[in-house]
Design a protein around this motif. Structure first.
Motif, PDB file in Angstrom:
ATOM      1  N   THR A 184       0.839  -1.199   0.000  1.00 46.99           N
ATOM      2  CA  THR A 184       0.000   0.000   0.000  1.00 46.99           C
ATOM      3  C   THR A 184       0.875   1.251   0.000  1.00 46.99           C
ATOM      4  OG1 THR A 184      -0.188  -0.269   2.412  1.00 46.99           O
ATOM      5  CG2 THR A 184      -2.019  -1.045   1.083  1.00 46.99           C
ATOM      6  N   GLY A 185       2.173   1.034   0.086  1.00 43.03           N
ATOM      7  CA  GLY A 185       3.151   2.118  -0.013  1.00 43.03           C
ATOM      8  C   GLY A 185       4.501   1.530  -0.378  1.00 43.03           C
ATOM      9  N   GLY A 186       5.329   2.292  -1.101  1.00 42.59           N
ATOM     10  CA  GLY A 186       6.624   1.762  -1.533  1.00 42.59           C
ATOM     11  C   GLY A 186       6.469   0.791  -2.696  1.00 42.59           C
ATOM     12  N   ARG A 187       7.555   0.064  -2.995  1.00 44.50           N
ATOM     13  CA  ARG A 187       7.537  -0.886  -4.124  1.00 44.50           C
ATOM     14  C   ARG A 187       8.192  -2.195  -3.717  1.00 44.50           C
ATOM     15  NH1 ARG A 187       9.630   0.691  -9.735  1.00 44.50           N
ATOM     16  NH2 ARG A 187      11.622   0.910  -8.670  1.00 44.50           N
ATOM     17  N   LEU A 188       7.680  -3.276  -4.304  1.00 48.10           N
ATOM     18  CA  LEU A 188       8.329  -4.568  -4.126  1.00 48.10           C
ATOM     19  C   LEU A 188       8.639  -5.134  -5.510  1.00 48.10           C
ATOM     20  CD1 LEU A 188       8.026  -7.030  -1.373  1.00 48.10           C
ATOM     21  CD2 LEU A 188       8.143  -7.969  -3.664  1.00 48.10           C
ATOM     22  N   LEU A 189       9.924  -5.352  -5.764  1.00 51.99           N
ATOM     23  CA  LEU A 189      10.378  -5.830  -7.063  1.00 51.99           C
ATOM     24  C   LEU A 189      10.828  -7.279  -6.975  1.00 51.99           C
ATOM     25  CD1 LEU A 189      12.572  -2.734  -8.063  1.00 51.99           C
ATOM     26  CD2 LEU A 189      10.162  -3.132  -8.601  1.00 51.99           C
ATOM     27  N   VAL A 190      10.412  -8.090  -7.928  1.00 54.13           N
ATOM     28  CA  VAL A 190      10.846  -9.480  -8.041  1.00 54.13           C
ATOM     29  C   VAL A 190      11.525  -9.640  -9.386  1.00 54.13           C
ATOM     30  CG1 VAL A 190      10.101 -11.890  -8.198  1.00 54.13           C
ATOM     31  CG2 VAL A 190       9.017 -10.365  -6.543  1.00 54.13           C
ATOM     32  N   ASP A 191      12.829  -9.883  -9.363  1.00 53.15           N
ATOM     33  CA  ASP A 191      13.600 -10.003 -10.604  1.00 53.15           C
ATOM     34  C   ASP A 191      13.358  -8.769 -11.491  1.00 53.15           C
ATOM     35  OD1 ASP A 191      15.368 -11.248 -12.335  1.00 53.15           O
ATOM     36  OD2 ASP A 191      13.822 -12.446 -13.335  1.00 53.15           O
ATOM     37  N   GLY A 192      13.260  -7.618 -10.847  1.00 55.01           N
ATOM     38  CA  GLY A 192      13.064  -6.362 -11.568  1.00 55.01           C
ATOM     39  C   GLY A 192      11.624  -6.044 -11.910  1.00 55.01           C
ATOM     40  N   ILE A 193      10.688  -6.966 -11.624  1.00 52.39           N
ATOM     41  CA  ILE A 193       9.274  -6.753 -11.947  1.00 52.39           C
ATOM     42  C   ILE A 193       8.567  -6.121 -10.746  1.00 52.39           C
ATOM     43  CG2 ILE A 193       7.095  -7.855 -12.605  1.00 52.39           C
ATOM     44  CD1 ILE A 193       8.840 -10.219 -13.652  1.00 52.39           C
ATOM     45  N   ASP A 194       7.883  -5.023 -10.956  1.00 54.43           N
ATOM     46  CA  ASP A 194       7.109  -4.373  -9.898  1.00 54.43           C
ATOM     47  C   ASP A 194       5.822  -5.175  -9.688  1.00 54.43           C
ATOM     48  OD1 ASP A 194       5.594  -2.695  -8.246  1.00 54.43           O
ATOM     49  OD2 ASP A 194       6.434  -0.877  -9.157  1.00 54.43           O
ATOM     50  N   THR A 195       5.602  -5.670  -8.477  1.00 52.58           N
ATOM     51  CA  THR A 195       4.414  -6.503  -8.219  1.00 52.58           C
ATOM     52  C   THR A 195       3.113  -5.723  -8.390  1.00 52.58           C
ATOM     53  OG1 THR A 195       4.539  -6.084  -5.820  1.00 52.58           O
ATOM     54  CG2 THR A 195       5.642  -8.069  -6.652  1.00 52.58           C
TER      55      THR A 195
END
Length: 281
Positions: free
Chosen positions: A61-72
């Motif tokens: 709900t705030g910030g970013r979470l990246l998996v292998d460069g992909i923004d969830t």
């Protein structure tokens, strides 16, 4: 860039009583491909929320979470995230969906649209990886708790995820089942290079990881190698967190005036310290 990267991640649950309840307060965390990370903390600290964020089951709900460069947060890439990060939950019965073990393991790849011939190959390889190939035609509900959890892990492997997040996978198992699952996790990390994030409240499991991240009240309290983290007994105790039994024993002996000269992580290390102490007297 790291394989998993949390950048100032916040997460709120909607509750009837208080409205929005923030459970993660700006988490910054990087996990490299091939790491084995144990995520610790008492109930309610945000561990399980983190697990679900890692594979896109929940979204920040705030910030970013990246998996292998992909923004969830990118809705068009949800399947890409789940192809990379698989999630194994606490109760294996909640994850087993078919009446035959091999059909259960095939469920994930089928949903990803993998061709039948490729599914057959993946299922066999995944079951062999967790030493459950001989049970491929068995009914899952007739297996032991440890065996069921290994089948659940095989289902994630068959999806060919590069990371497996396990949310207290041994909490409902007996000691033998716990040992089976831990051996499987370590083997996958060591031999296949699969990134492992293990959420656990068992300290003897945490010491087997290469890195320990301790959470408290929605924030990261400590992050380091097991020996570095568990050496800080006083700090962990101030936050009502446990340490391995061998570490606890030496801590108490030192408080009683018997300093063994170390903070062991295992029974074997503790015995060695006792032997060395005897030699010097």
């Amino acid at each position: 860039m790291s394989f998993i990267e949390a950048q100032a991640v916040r997460f709120c649950y909607d509750t009837e009583e208080t409205g929005k309840l923030e459970v993660l307060h700006g988490i910054d965390l990087s996990i490299e491909e091939g790491e084995f990370v144990a995520l610790l903390g008492h109930n309610g600290c945000g561990k399980s929320t983190m697990a679900k964020l890692f594979n896109g089951m929940l979204l920040p709900t705030g910030g970013r979470l990246l998996v292998d460069g992909i923004d969830t947060l990118d809705e068009s890439r949800v399947l890409d995230v789940r192809r990379r990060v698989g999630l194994v939950l606490q109760n294996p019965d909640n994850q087993l969906v078919a009446g035959v073990v091999e059909e259960d393991v095939a469920f994930g790849p089928e949903n990803l649209g993998v061709p039948p011939e490729e599914i057959r190959k993946r299922v066999d390889e995944a079951l062999k990886a967790v030493d459950m190939y001989h049970y491929r035609t068995h009914a899952p509900h007739k297996l032991s708790g440890g065996q069921k959890q290994r089948v659940a892990i095989a289902g994630v492997i068959a999806m060919e995820t590069r990371c497996i997040v396990l949310d207290e996978p041994t909490a409902m198992l007996d000691p033998r089942g716990r040992a089976e699952v831990m051996d499987t996790i370590k083997k996958l990390n060591r031999e296949k290079g699969i990134t492992i994030v293990l959420i656990t409240h068992y300290m003897d499991e945490a010491v087997q990881a290469g890195r320990v991240v301790v959470m408290d009240s929605g924030s990261i309290l400590m992050d380091g190698r097991p020996r570095e983290v568990f050496a800080q007994v006083e700090r962990l105790k101030r936050h009502a967190l446990d340490v391995p039994q061998a570490t606890e024993l030496c801590y108490r002996l030192k408080a009683a005036g018997v300093d063994l000269g170390g903070a062991p992580l295992s029974v074997e290390e503790c015995v060695e310290l006792f032997k060395n102490k005897q030699k010097t007297h």
